[in-house]
Design a protein around this motif. Structure first.
Motif, short mmCIF file in Angstrom:
data_model
loop_
_atom_site.label_atom_id
_atom_site.label_comp_id
_atom_site.label_asym_id
_atom_site.label_seq_id
_atom_site.Cartn_x
_atom_site.Cartn_y
_atom_site.Cartn_z
N LEU A 1 42.99 38.16 42.91
CA LEU A 1 43.39 38.74 41.63
C LEU A 1 43.41 40.26 41.79
O LEU A 1 42.59 40.94 41.86
CB LEU A 1 42.11 38.32 40.67
N ASP A 2 44.57 40.88 41.43
CA ASP A 2 44.97 42.36 41.51
C ASP A 2 44.55 42.94 40.16
O ASP A 2 45.50 42.83 39.35
CB ASP A 2 45.99 42.42 41.94
N GLU A 3 43.38 43.31 39.95
CA GLU A 3 43.12 44.09 38.51
C GLU A 3 43.43 43.15 37.33
O GLU A 3 44.19 43.71 36.54
CB GLU A 3 44.04 45.19 38.41
N PRO A 4 42.95 42.08 37.09
CA PRO A 4 43.01 41.36 36.03
C PRO A 4 42.88 41.85 34.68
O PRO A 4 43.37 41.30 33.62
CB PRO A 4 42.12 40.03 36.42
N LYS B 1 45.00 48.87 48.09
CA LYS B 1 44.24 47.59 47.42
C LYS B 1 45.38 46.51 47.33
O LYS B 1 45.42 45.38 47.77
CB LYS B 1 43.51 47.72 46.26
N THR B 2 46.31 46.97 46.61
CA THR B 2 47.36 46.13 46.47
C THR B 2 48.29 45.76 47.65
O THR B 2 48.53 44.68 47.76
CB THR B 2 48.59 46.70 45.29
N THR B 3 48.27 46.58 48.33
CA THR B 3 49.19 46.40 49.67
C THR B 3 48.22 45.46 50.42
O THR B 3 48.80 44.64 51.07
CB THR B 3 49.19 47.72 50.49
N PHE C 1 49.19 39.53 39.88
CA PHE C 1 50.03 40.45 40.02
C PHE C 1 49.25 41.58 39.25
O PHE C 1 48.85 41.47 38.08
CB PHE C 1 51.39 40.34 39.73
N GLN C 2 49.10 43.01 39.77
CA GLN C 2 48.65 44.05 39.01
C GLN C 2 49.43 44.40 37.98
O GLN C 2 49.06 44.90 36.80
CB GLN C 2 48.34 45.18 39.94
N ILE C 3 50.75 44.33 38.26
CA ILE C 3 51.71 44.58 37.02
C ILE C 3 52.19 43.22 36.61
O ILE C 3 52.71 42.38 37.41
CB ILE C 3 52.97 45.42 37.72
MG LIG Z 1 47.04 48.65 43.04
#
Ligand SMILES: [Mg+2]
Ligand SMILES: Nc1ncnc2c1ncn2[C@@H]1O[C@H](COP(=O)(O)OP(=O)(O)OP(=O)(O)O)[C@@H](O)[C@H]1O
Lengths: 307, 319, 250
Positions: C172-175, C44-46, C86-88
């Motif tokens: 949005l990556d895992e907000p 997903k992040t990729t 960003f997820q992180i």
């Molecule tokens: Mg991810």
């Protein structure tokens, strides 16, 4: 064309290239594995020369000088790693620069305090002081020895890096640090050994050159920059890259200093050529670096699998 | 900065007032040598301020900044060698040569990061060093003597120790003010942001490379002015003034004063020059003390002298 | 599919031997919230990284508002109207919340070759930044350092930053990652309020939150999209149950 001169110059280039390789092989591993920039690597070069010179003065034996010199520099390198470098691997590069710059000042002054401000000449045994003649060609024995020693060390490093477990870890470390950590290797000891071996290589270079130039304070501070260029051109973390880049740069630097004016004179008037040539040949190595960076930012021989 | 409400502010105000009247003070106590010392410190201060812009604010650790001092100095020395003494010519030349050199080398350096960046800046400065070292026409390692100072209209003249000192102080204050404005303007925000998180800045639509390169060029140009002043001050220039260890010292000064604070680098250079003078008078081995100081400073003393002043303020508040 | 704001075709990305994205086809309609779910390491992040320009795909194309952006830099995509979180958490910790958000306003409004006027005194920019902070409920924290606020607040800041870029599409990556129940609920409200106005591609693990606000769902497993459908249909999709929901809801 004077063939004898050309061959002599080629030998000089080869000699410089191998010395650069000795300096750069340690640097490139320290950069590649620890991501640590060590400006004071040139100090090991200097300290090696002084150690060797001292032993030679005491015992009269050049071989003993080299042997004890190697051990001495290994210990100095290990101490630097243990007490200083180790504390800094996790901090940013600016800290590396500052501390190792401080180390240069410390080493230079300590040498000054111990051995005095004037240089130290290292006499060669008679066997090495002579010349070898092949046909009309006359070559100094000692230069041949430097070349042989340089090639020997290169072969030794090659075997070490490609055939041993330590070498396997070093290669893995240069391209992927986390992987080595995951293997459960004692990373502290690996770093210590790599650092100290790198220091000894630099020390050896200093010992080999000192009989020609004599040992002097700050002798490592100029050549270290060219060693950096070698590391960049060869690819950070790559011993093989350091070898080829060292030779290329050694040859280019030597040959351009002796032949560039002739080459330039083919296209511009001789008096301009004679003024421009020294300046251009001084820049040659850096121009090469810029070109390599423009087309292959990772260097000519980046370690396999490097990021 | 609240100039009078904190100890740090008070200290810097006092420092600036002192700098403004220093020549008269030194004349009064009959110590012209001190003015020399201070002039040299302030010239290095200009260089340190310019280095702080890229190193402190921008996080670009350049180990080749002394090259721009050298370029500036030779932009006085070489025209003077051909009897061109116009000060505007010298300054214009220094600014443009340093800008072009910084643009070309910066474009290459800034494609890289970390240890690469440090080594490449260092290598390029060493290239300048060796180039001047090989130029027999301009004295090679013997250097060049500059017989007359750069010429300006009478009211701006550099002749005499006082006028040169005020020139130096003027350029220093202008650079300080410029950097201060720059850092709080749009440009500076991008530079500072990219230092902490370049990827984030790019994700916000900022082409960080372009701004960093511009910043690098601006810094080089300011530094070249230090070179112009140094050439005039010492009236003797040589490649030695741009060796890479000079660049190392420059970083030392910036760090000693405190990075990414406006006045820190100035504090750093003044302390450096005073310390150097004082230690050198005591022992020939003063480099050792500097070296140990550097190691200790990094391992234990973050924030530099300016940070120390800040600590005094915090101590005051909590007590 | 004429009204798609984002069109992805045949996207492929591998890291050496690891295939992270394989033949991904996906489109995001204008004004919808399109959620991507999938187990850890699904890619997903990729995928988000390729859409935002942080990573280059090995092959395939990405069209944004009809324009091919596959080779555009991250910065150009951001300026074209595509904002990514960003997820992180990736905010600038030594800056205040307001400064962080102002950088976002600045990055997407004109160039930054302003050398003289202080940004703080630019009323238009401060207002725009404050508005984004208000939207996520952080206006009363504007002058605190990003490093000094709670994790949940940093996540909100992350969203405020993307909003301040005034984008048309948010990635949005895992907000909600690492947020408490209450904070999650708050974030759901914030995102729902954007529906219709902005298009959103949302990566999220919290199923309740996803089912609550998404219009459509894509399920990503091992770099493949195994299903794209409405929330209702995905819930009832046996394959999805098996591949993904089964593990979690077991
Ligand atoms: Mg991810
Ligand atoms: N830079 C990289 N180099 C090598 N492999 C990578 C890299 N980035 C991601 N991967 C691999 O690609 C795969 C997909 O990772 P990704 O981070 O996209 O998963 P994800 O779906 O976001 O997972 P999560 O739910 O944990 O966030 C994983 O197997 C990961 O290990």
């Amino acid at each position: 064309m004077d063939w004898n001169l050309l061959i002599t110059q080629l030998m000089n280039g080869l000699q410089l290239g191998l010395l650069l390789f000795l300096l750069a092989s340690g640097l490139t591993l320290i950069f590649g594995i620890m991501d640590f920039i060590n400006l004071s690597h040139g100090s090991f070069y200097m300290v090696g020369a002084y150690f060797c010179g001292t032993i030679v003065a005491k015992t009269g034996s050049f071989v003993l000088g080299i042997l004890f010199g190697l051990v001495g520099v290994f210990i100095v390198g290990a101490l630097v790693e243990w007490f200083i470098a180790r504390k800094l691997y996790r901090s940013d590069h600016l800290d590396h620069v500052l501390v190792t710059f401080g180390l240069i000042l410390i080493f230079d002054t300590l040498v000054h305090m111990i051995w005095g401000a004037s240089g130290m000449a290292i006499p060669l045994p008679d066997v090495l002081n002579g010349q070898v003649s092949i046909g009309t060609l006359v070559l100094p024995t000692y230069r041949l020895l430097i070349i042989a020693a340089g090639l020997g060390v290169a072969a030794f490093l090659y075997v070490l890096v490609t055939r041993t477990r330590l070498g396997m870890l070093i290669r893995a470390g240069a391209s992927n640090r986390t992987m080595v950590e995951a293997l459960g290797v004692n990373i502290n000891r690996l770093f210590l050994i790599v650092f100290a071996i790198g220091a000894s290589m630099a020390g050896l270079a200093g010992m080999l050159i000192a009989p020609i130039t004599e040992a002097s304070i700050g002798m490592g501070n100029d050549i270290i920059i060219i060693a950096f260029v070698v590391v960049i051109v060869g690819g950070i973390g790559s011993v093989k890259g350091a070898f080829y880049a060292g030779l290329i740069i050694g040859l280019i630097d030597t040959l351009s200093r002796s032949y560039l004016d002739d080459v330039l004179a083919l296209s511009i008037p001789i008096e301009y050529a004679e003024t421009a040539a020294p300046a251009i040949s001084a820049m040659m190595v850096y121009i090469l670096m810029a070109v390599v960076l423009a087309f292959r930012p990772q260097g000519l021989f980046p370690p396999a699998g490097a990021r | 900065m609240q100039l009078l409400s904190t100890r740090r502010g008070l200290f810097y105000t006092a420092l600036l007032v002192f700098l403004a009247i220093a020549p008269w003070v030194f004349q009064w106590i009959d110590q012209p040598f001190y003015l020399d010392l201070l002039s040299r410190a302030l010239i290095l201060g200009i260089a340190a301020v310019s280095l702080n812009l890229i190193l402190g604010y921008g996080g670009m650790v350049s180990l080749g900044h002394a090259a721009y001092i050298g370029i500036g100095a030779y932009c006085v020395g070489i025209p003077a060698y051909y009897d061109f003494y116009s000060g505007w010519l010298h300054i214009g030349l220094a600014l443009s040569v340093s800008a072009v050199f910084a643009l070309i080398t910066g474009a290459i350096c800034l494609r890289t990061k970390g240890v690469y960046f440090i080594m490449i800046t260092m290598a390029f400065s060493q290239m300048v060093y060796y180039t001047f070292l090989s130029l027999e026409e301009y004295g090679a390692d013997d250097g060049l003597v500059i017989y007359l100072r750069s010429e300006f209209p009478t009211w701006l003249s550099m002749d005499g120790a006082f006028s040169l000192y005020y020139w130096i102080l003027g350029v220093l204050l202008l650079s300080l003010y410029f950097v201060h404005r720059l850092i709080h303007a749009r440009f500076g925000r991008v530079i500072v942001g990219a230092k902490f998180n370049e990827l984030r800045l790019q994700s916000l639509g900022v082409n960080t490379y372009r701004y960093r390169l511009t910043c690098y060029v601006i810094s080089a140009m300011i530094c070249s002015l230090a070179g112009v002043l140094l050439g005039n001050f010492t009236s003797f220039i040589s490649p030695e003034m741009m060796g890479w260890t000079r660049s190392g010292e420059l970083i030392f000064m910036v760090i000693m004063g405190g990075v990414s604070t406006v006045l820190g680098p100035l504090l750093g250079t003044i302390s450096f020059v005073l310390l150097e003078e004082w230690l050198a008078a005591i022992t020939v081995y003063w480099h050792l003390i500097f070296g140990v100081l550097l190691v200790v400073l990094v391992l234990y003393g973050k924030g530099g002298l300016d940070g120390l002043l800040g600590l005094m303020d915090r101590g005051k508040k909590s007590s | 599919m004429s009204d798609a704001i984002l069109d992805i075709e045949g996207l492929h990305k591998n890291f050496g031997g690891v295939v992270a994205t394989e033949n991904v086809n996906l489109s995001v309609e204008r004004g919808e919230i399109h959620a991507i779910i999938g187990p850890n390491g699904a890619g997903k992040t990729t995928l988000i990284a390729q859409l935002s320009g942080q990573l280059r795909p090995n092959s395939g194309s990405i069209r944004f508002e009809g324009r091919d952006i596959t080779t555009l830099s991250m910065a150009s995509r951001a300026r074209a109207g595509l904002a990514r979180s960003f997820q992180i958490t990736s905010v600038i910790l030594p800056m205040t919340l307001l400064e962080n958000v102002m950088l976002a306003v600045q990055g997407t409004s004109g160039h930054s070759f302003g050398f003289w006027s202080p940004v703080r005194e630019d009323g238009k920019m401060t207002d725009a930044a404050m508005e984004s902070l208000t939207r996520v409920g952080l206006d009363n924290r504007a002058d605190q350092l990003a490093g000094s606020v709670s994790h949940g607040e940093q996540r909100q800041l992350e969203v405020a930053i993307t909003l301040a870029m005034n984008p048309r599409l948010l990635l949005l990556d895992e907000p909600m990652a690492g947020m408490g129940k209450e904070e999650t609920g708050h974030m759901v409200e914030i995102l729902k309020a954007l529906k219709g106005d902005k298009s959103i591609l949302l990566v999220e693990h919290d199923m309740d939150a996803v089912f609550n606000m998404a219009d459509r769902l894509s399920v990503l497993v091992n770099g493949h999209i195994i299903a794209t459908d409405t929330v209702e249909n995905i819930r009832n999709n046996a394959e999805v149950q098996r591949a993904y929901l089964g593990d979690e809801h077991a």
